[in-house]
Motif scaffolding. Structure first.
Motif, PDB file in Angstrom:
ATOM      1  N   ALA A 129       0.833  -1.742  -0.316  1.00  0.00           N
ATOM      2  CA  ALA A 129      -0.659   0.022  -0.341  1.00  0.00           C
ATOM      3  C   ALA A 129       0.848   1.175  -0.129  1.00  0.00           C
ATOM      4  O   ALA A 129       1.883   1.835   0.999  1.00  0.00           O
ATOM      5  CB  ALA A 129      -0.830  -0.190   1.176  1.00  0.00           C
ATOM      6  N   GLY A 130       0.081   2.473  -0.811  1.00  0.00           N
ATOM      7  CA  GLY A 130       1.126   3.236  -1.100  1.00  0.00           C
ATOM      8  C   GLY A 130       1.089   4.437   0.541  1.00  0.00           C
ATOM      9  O   GLY A 130       0.188   3.847   0.739  1.00  0.00           O
ATOM     10  N   LEU A 131       2.000   4.862   0.535  1.00  0.00           N
ATOM     11  CA  LEU A 131       1.698   5.817   1.901  1.00  0.00           C
ATOM     12  C   LEU A 131       0.560   6.812   1.778  1.00  0.00           C
ATOM     13  O   LEU A 131      -0.085   7.092   2.838  1.00  0.00           O
ATOM     14  CB  LEU A 131       3.815   6.678   2.468  1.00  0.00           C
ATOM     15  CG  LEU A 131       4.620   5.724   2.473  1.00  0.00           C
ATOM     16  CD1 LEU A 131       5.744   6.507   3.034  1.00  0.00           C
ATOM     17  CD2 LEU A 131       4.173   4.156   2.721  1.00  0.00           C
ATOM     18  N   ALA A 132       0.452   7.474   0.487  1.00  0.00           N
ATOM     19  CA  ALA A 132      -0.776   8.379   0.861  1.00  0.00           C
ATOM     20  C   ALA A 132      -2.123   7.455   0.566  1.00  0.00           C
ATOM     21  O   ALA A 132      -3.135   8.518   1.494  1.00  0.00           O
ATOM     22  CB  ALA A 132      -0.512   8.970  -0.572  1.00  0.00           C
ATOM     23  N   ASP A 133      -2.312   6.151   0.764  1.00  0.00           N
ATOM     24  CA  ASP A 133      -3.160   4.861   0.993  1.00  0.00           C
ATOM     25  C   ASP A 133      -3.502   4.871   2.529  1.00  0.00           C
ATOM     26  O   ASP A 133      -4.693   4.681   2.574  1.00  0.00           O
ATOM     27  CB  ASP A 133      -3.222   3.829  -0.284  1.00  0.00           C
ATOM     28  CG  ASP A 133      -3.085   3.887  -0.966  1.00  0.00           C
ATOM     29  OD1 ASP A 133      -3.736   5.298  -1.936  1.00  0.00           O
ATOM     30  OD2 ASP A 133      -1.994   3.008  -1.970  1.00  0.00           O
ATOM     31  N   ILE A 134      -3.371   5.402   3.082  1.00  0.00           N
ATOM     32  CA  ILE A 134      -2.972   5.041   4.520  1.00  0.00           C
ATOM     33  C   ILE A 134      -3.660   6.545   5.515  1.00  0.00           C
ATOM     34  O   ILE A 134      -3.394   7.562   5.298  1.00  0.00           O
ATOM     35  CB  ILE A 134      -1.776   4.995   5.179  1.00  0.00           C
ATOM     36  CG1 ILE A 134      -1.203   3.795   4.677  1.00  0.00           C
ATOM     37  CG2 ILE A 134      -2.106   4.746   6.904  1.00  0.00           C
ATOM     38  CD1 ILE A 134      -2.042   2.331   4.760  1.00  0.00           C
ATOM     39  N   SER A 135      -5.391   5.889   5.315  1.00  0.00           N
ATOM     40  CA  SER A 135      -5.571   7.388   6.232  1.00  0.00           C
ATOM     41  C   SER A 135      -5.896   7.290   7.402  1.00  0.00           C
ATOM     42  O   SER A 135      -5.457   6.180   8.655  1.00  0.00           O
ATOM     43  CB  SER A 135      -7.133   7.234   5.739  1.00  0.00           C
ATOM     44  OG  SER A 135      -7.751   6.038   5.832  1.00  0.00           O
ATOM     45  N   LYS A 136      -6.058   8.534   7.810  1.00  0.00           N
ATOM     46  CA  LYS A 136      -6.557   8.239   9.529  1.00  0.00           C
ATOM     47  C   LYS A 136      -7.915   7.484  10.127  1.00  0.00           C
ATOM     48  O   LYS A 136      -7.598   6.409  10.941  1.00  0.00           O
ATOM     49  CB  LYS A 136      -7.203   9.684  10.715  1.00  0.00           C
ATOM     50  CG  LYS A 136      -5.491  10.476  10.580  1.00  0.00           C
ATOM     51  CD  LYS A 136      -5.955  12.218  10.790  1.00  0.00           C
ATOM     52  CE  LYS A 136      -4.750  13.052  11.115  1.00  0.00           C
ATOM     53  NZ  LYS A 136      -4.585  13.986  12.184  1.00  0.00           N
ATOM     54  N   GLU A 137      -8.601   7.195   8.935  1.00  0.00           N
ATOM     55  CA  GLU A 137      -9.602   6.092   9.645  1.00  0.00           C
ATOM     56  C   GLU A 137      -9.256   5.206   9.574  1.00  0.00           C
ATOM     57  O   GLU A 137      -9.579   3.892  10.368  1.00  0.00           O
ATOM     58  CB  GLU A 137     -11.126   6.741   8.367  1.00  0.00           C
ATOM     59  CG  GLU A 137     -11.961   5.560   8.846  1.00  0.00           C
ATOM     60  CD  GLU A 137     -12.500   5.626   7.635  1.00  0.00           C
ATOM     61  OE1 GLU A 137     -13.949   4.801   7.230  1.00  0.00           O
ATOM     62  OE2 GLU A 137     -12.431   6.722   6.154  1.00  0.00           O
ATOM     63  N   LEU A 138      -8.107   5.110   8.632  1.00  0.00           N
ATOM     64  CA  LEU A 138      -7.821   3.535   8.688  1.00  0.00           C
ATOM     65  C   LEU A 138      -6.581   3.103   9.449  1.00  0.00           C
ATOM     66  O   LEU A 138      -6.789   1.932  10.645  1.00  0.00           O
ATOM     67  CB  LEU A 138      -6.911   3.187   6.985  1.00  0.00           C
ATOM     68  CG  LEU A 138      -6.349   1.825   7.319  1.00  0.00           C
ATOM     69  CD1 LEU A 138      -6.936   0.402   6.783  1.00  0.00           C
ATOM     70  CD2 LEU A 138      -4.778   1.799   6.237  1.00  0.00           C
ATOM     71  N   VAL A 139      -6.589   3.742  10.067  1.00  0.00           N
ATOM     72  CA  VAL A 139      -5.551   3.716  11.410  1.00  0.00           C
ATOM     73  C   VAL A 139      -5.794   3.810  12.661  1.00  0.00           C
ATOM     74  O   VAL A 139      -5.522   2.567  13.174  1.00  0.00           O
ATOM     75  CB  VAL A 139      -4.410   5.186  11.864  1.00  0.00           C
ATOM     76  CG1 VAL A 139      -3.196   4.828  12.558  1.00  0.00           C
ATOM     77  CG2 VAL A 139      -3.016   5.301  10.463  1.00  0.00           C
ATOM     78  N   THR A 140      -7.465   4.003  13.205  1.00  0.00           N
ATOM     79  CA  THR A 140      -8.170   3.820  13.857  1.00  0.00           C
ATOM     80  C   THR A 140      -9.145   2.495  13.708  1.00  0.00           C
ATOM     81  O   THR A 140      -8.805   2.119  14.584  1.00  0.00           O
ATOM     82  CB  THR A 140      -9.117   5.027  13.714  1.00  0.00           C
ATOM     83  OG1 THR A 140      -8.808   6.316  13.958  1.00  0.00           O
ATOM     84  CG2 THR A 140      -9.816   4.717  14.985  1.00  0.00           C
ATOM     85  N   GLN A 141      -9.184   2.077  12.290  1.00  0.00           N
ATOM     86  CA  GLN A 141     -10.010   0.788  12.823  1.00  0.00           C
ATOM     87  C   GLN A 141      -8.765  -0.140  12.690  1.00  0.00           C
ATOM     88  O   GLN A 141      -9.196  -1.594  13.121  1.00  0.00           O
ATOM     89  CB  GLN A 141     -10.499   0.002  10.742  1.00  0.00           C
ATOM     90  CG  GLN A 141     -11.416   1.133  10.446  1.00  0.00           C
ATOM     91  CD  GLN A 141     -11.394   1.701   9.528  1.00  0.00           C
ATOM     92  OE1 GLN A 141     -11.202   0.567   8.599  1.00  0.00           O
ATOM     93  NE2 GLN A 141     -12.558   2.291   8.944  1.00  0.00           N
ATOM     94  N   LEU A 142      -7.110   0.231  12.166  1.00  0.00           N
ATOM     95  CA  LEU A 142      -6.484  -0.874  12.509  1.00  0.00           C
ATOM     96  C   LEU A 142      -6.627  -1.631  13.978  1.00  0.00           C
ATOM     97  O   LEU A 142      -5.326  -2.760  14.646  1.00  0.00           O
ATOM     98  CB  LEU A 142      -5.354  -0.150  12.105  1.00  0.00           C
ATOM     99  CG  LEU A 142      -4.937  -0.512  10.497  1.00  0.00           C
ATOM    100  CD1 LEU A 142      -3.420   0.260   9.882  1.00  0.00           C
ATOM    101  CD2 LEU A 142      -5.039  -1.935  10.093  1.00  0.00           C
TER     102      LEU A 142
END
Length: 579
Positions: free
Chosen positions: A461-474
């Motif tokens: 995954a590209g670094l730009a594909d990582i959102s704060k929403e995803l980080v929260t879900q992780l």
């Protein structure tokens, strides 16, 4: 160089993302956890206590609960015999505390690591008999102790065996000690749906059955946190029921209004663990303190802490355990350094199995040292130390090398041994050391590619594909541990725009990385062996030195874990490996 391996996914990611209102990247990560049904995914995302399996499904549990209940009512003396590791201590505490809550009379015996060794012995049965015990119940041990079970039968003691280890066999026929009740989800014909409970998980299930029959829920807050600690520290898979135990136990450990145990509360205070306790705190901070007493002194000190009924005594015990752990760290560091010196003298290309003799290593830390050397060189490792009679050793393995089976092949050189695929303990005469090393390497069938560590990542995954929403879900993947690691991503061709070295020994690299025209913050906590090593291998040592002085622009591939920088609130990427 490590080999990077990606997980595969053939599911309908869009459908999963829509059902749970999550990002498609997170949906893909979930599937790659082996969650192939809605039921499995629901249970993983919402690990509620109501989803625990019925205790009566476990073979022998109803019988064991009945025998305990019969002994509790008239006040029969019950002897709990555990083990000297964290699971053994927590199992013992759960039984002693639970029986006491039910009005019973329970005492305990924790074997001494050096004087007694692992598990119940027949002389411990004699001790219990001399104390007037009418019932013995084992926890986290006993499934291979046939002599102790027979001795209990001879003395007329009710013998309840609870364990979670593999059932031994002879000629492929299971051999189970003769007991009044045997509770072990791994025994033949046990229909319990989940086989990977630790010892504390097994006894928690027994007590939950007894308490629930009395419609008494007090056991959950009183006992579940200790089952959670044991589950993490015994390194059983954090899946299915174990995930529920740990998830709910962590909530209770993080809420001091719920946690009633003075000893554990004091230990948390000593370790400055106030709130938001994570599985890593159990495995790397709390557990080692409990374990350290058994390694350097007497594991019963851990029980004394947990059974303390006033804060003053509890503080003394907690401080003692913390001090033991600090001493254990020093002993481990010294032994690891000594082992490292020896490894440098080996030709590990010709000797893929590392057999290291450390005469002055404390035998209780040999297993820890073996594990660290294995991680560093990715080889099966046996660490031997000087013992009262000959040498004593501990081994830690890698996938593809069954340690216990390899010891069987050279058992004529050994005094005793035991273990499983990934770890073993053994002893041998000192004069057999050389032949032991030669034999293990000669019979080793590991192929060259099996000596290259595999690092599994979830997705590129590209670094730009990582959102704060995803980080929260992780974060919903927590608690992390065995068979439930953090989500790891890969990205090829990122450009290093800046490097800033920091830390006491300049071991940390703070980086600016460019990906697809945008610049992101990253950190590497092991820069010498990660980013630095990758740059040197790819471009040369001079380039790495130039980069540290501001001359950047080189391209690398990275494995990373995304997170939030708590100070600035932006996404930060933690680098795990580079090439």
């Amino acid at each position: 160089m490590k080999r990077w391996v990606s997980k595969r996914c053939g599911a309908d990611i869009k459908k999963i993302a829509a059902r749970y209102n999550i990002t498609e990247i997170f949906a893909e990560v979930l599937v790659k956890r082996g969650l192939y049904t809605w039921e499995a995914m629901d249970k993983y995302l919402f690990p509620d206590l109501e989803l625990m399996y019925k205790p009566e499904l476990m073979k022998g549990l109803v019988n064991a609960a009945g025998l305990l209940t019969e002994a509790i009512k008239p006040g029969t003396k019950i002897k709990v015999i555990g083990d000297y590791d964290v699971d053994g201590i927590m199992s013992t505490y759960i039984l002693v505390k639970g029986i006491s809550m039910l009005g019973g009379n329970a005492s305990y015996r924790i074997p001494h690591r050096v004087k007694d060794g692992y598990g119940i012995r027949d002389y411990m049965v004699d001790e219990a008999y001399s104390e007037g015990a009418g019932v013995i119940i084992t926890c986290d041990n006993g499934i291979s102790a046939t002599d102790a079970a027979l001795r209990a039968k001879e003395l007329g003691i009710t013998y309840i065996l609870t364990d979670h280890h593999e059932v031994p066999s002879e000629n492929n026929i299971p051999v189970i000690p003769v007991a009044d009740a045997v509770v072990n989800p791994k025994q033949p014909e046990c229909s319990y749906p989940f086989k990977q409970l630790c010892g504390a998980g097994v006894v928690y299930k027994i007590l939950s059955y007894i308490f629930e029959r009395e419609n008494n829920k007090s056991y959950i807050e009183e006992l579940l946190p200790f089952a959670a600690i044991a589950t993490v520290c015994d390194v059983v898979p954090l899946s299915d029921e174990n995930r529920i135990i740990v998830s709910q136990g962590l909530k209770m450990l993080s809420d001091r209004s719920i946690l009633k145990n003075k000893g554990l509360t004091t230990l948390l205070n000593e370790l400055q663990l106030d709130k938001n306790i994570r599985a890593s705190d159990l495995g790397f901070r709390i557990g080692p303190c409990i374990n350290a007493a058994g390694r350097l002194s007497d594991a019963a000190k851990g029980m004394k802490l947990l059974l303390s009924d006033n804060m003053e005594d509890a503080t003394i015990y907690a401080q003692e355990l913390v001090n033991f752990n600090e001493e254990r760290k020093d002993l481990t560091a010294k032994a690891e350094a000594d082992a490292d010196i020896q490894v440098k003298d080996f030709d590990i290309e010709k000797d893929p199995v590392l057999v290291i003799y450390l005469e002055n290593c404390h035998e209780s830390v040999a297993g820890i040292v073996a594990g660290r050397i294995r991680e560093k060189y990715y080889r099966p490792v046996y660490i031997l130390t000087k013992a009262e009679n000959g040498l004593k050793g501990s081994g830690r393995s890698i996938p593809g090398y069954h340690m216990q089976s390899e010891l069987v092949k050279c058992q004529d050189l050994l005094t005793e041994f035991g273990g499983h695929a990934m770890a073993a303990g053994f002893s041998l005469p000192k004069e057999n050391l050389g032949k032991f090393r030669t034999t293990l390497n000669k019979q080793c069938c590991l192929k060259p590619d099996e000596l290259i560590e595999k690092v599994i990542f979830d997705k590129e995954a590209g670094l730009a594909d990582i959102s704060k929403e995803l980080v929260t879900q992780l974060k919903w993947l927590e608690p992390f541990g065995e068979a439930n690691e953090r989500a790891v991503f890969a990205k090829r061709g990122v450009i290093i725009k800046a490097v800033y070295m920091c830390g006491r020994e300049k071991q940390i690299a703070r980086l600016k990385l460019e990906d697809n025209g945008k610049v992101f913050d990253a950190v590497d906590f092991n820069a010498k062996n990660c980013t630095g090593s990758a740059v040197i291998n790819r471009y040369g040592k001079d380039i790495w030195e130039a980069m540290k002085n501001g001359i950047c622009g080189q391209e690398i591939d990275i494995l990373y874990v995304p997170g939030i920088n708590e100070m600035y609130g932006n996404i930060q990427f933690k680098i795990l490996d580079c090439r």
